[in-house]
Write a protein that holds these residues in place. Structure first.
Motif, PDB file in Angstrom:
ATOM      1  N   THR A   1      41.398  44.616  12.404  1.00 54.53           N
ATOM      2  CA  THR A   1      41.641  44.951  14.020  1.00 54.53           C
ATOM      3  C   THR A   1      41.345  46.269  14.845  1.00 54.53           C
ATOM      4  O   THR A   1      40.664  47.192  15.242  1.00 54.53           O
ATOM      5  CB  THR A   1      41.440  44.047  14.783  1.00 54.53           C
ATOM      6  N   VAL A   2      42.913  46.328  14.404  1.00 51.38           N
ATOM      7  CA  VAL A   2      43.652  47.958  14.785  1.00 51.38           C
ATOM      8  C   VAL A   2      42.782  49.048  14.849  1.00 51.38           C
ATOM      9  O   VAL A   2      42.503  50.041  15.069  1.00 51.38           O
ATOM     10  CB  VAL A   2      44.758  47.761  14.651  1.00 51.38           C
TER      11      VAL A   2
ATOM     12  N   LEU B   1      44.130  43.532  21.888  1.00 48.20           N
ATOM     13  CA  LEU B   1      43.883  42.749  20.328  1.00 48.20           C
ATOM     14  C   LEU B   1      43.829  41.238  20.274  1.00 48.20           C
ATOM     15  O   LEU B   1      42.999  41.255  20.001  1.00 48.20           O
ATOM     16  CB  LEU B   1      45.162  43.773  19.846  1.00 48.20           C
TER      17      LEU B   1
END
Length: 168
Positions: A54-55, A66
């Motif tokens: 995801t980052v 996040l």
């Protein structure tokens, strides 16, 4: 009985109401098994992989975003991030939009590790879908993604991790 219900209930392979959930559960269990094997050795396991992915692929503006995207409680997220920072795959930096908030960024090591694990995950996903023809697998992936986004929009606080934890 309605014609559509009669049609649904006839034939040897007809699905009964409720079978859809069983089918999804079985596919999810198969995926979970293969996914766990694919990310073996990844700091923080499946969740560590999801955070790092995801980052890198979604670039959330801060740690709170996040956690919200992955539906991970902020306390749990802190422990997971600590493990990833200790492993040298991410770092916390001041968020550009709010110096009090923290943005999570991947290190060079984190990018390399994710590339290796993405290959392993892609292989696991291919293995899971090996009983389908390629166009069928592509259609299934597209439809599941659309359905998942519809559920996410209608139930934004839903956690896929909790759903997996509560399968019978």
């Amino acid at each position: 009985m309605s014609e559509s219900l009669q049609t649904l209930q006839t034939g040897p392979s007809a699905a009964a109401p409720g079978d859809f959930g069983w089918h999804l559960g079985m596919v999810l269990r198969g995926y979970q098994f293969l996914f766990e094997e694919a990310v073996e050795g990844m700091p923080a396991g499946i969740r560590g992989y999801q955070i790092l992915s995801t980052v890198l692929h979604r670039d959330p503006p801060n740690q709170q975003a996040l956690g919200a995207h992955l539906a991970i409680d902020r306390t749990v997220l802190t422990y997971l991030l600590d493990a990833l920072v200790d492993a040298g795959v991410v770092e916390r930096v001041p968020a550009p939009s709010d110096r009090r908030a923290r943005k999570i960024v991947a290190t060079d090591n984190g990018r390399e590790i994710l590339a290796q694990y993405e290959e392993r995950v892609a292989t696991a996903e291919s293995e899971l879908l090996s009983g389908l023809k390629e166009p069928e697998a592509d259609t299934l992936a597209t439809l599941i993604a659309r359905l998942a986004m519809d559920v996410h929009r209608s139930q934004p606080g839903s956690s896929p991790c909790e759903a997996m934890d509560h399968l019978p």
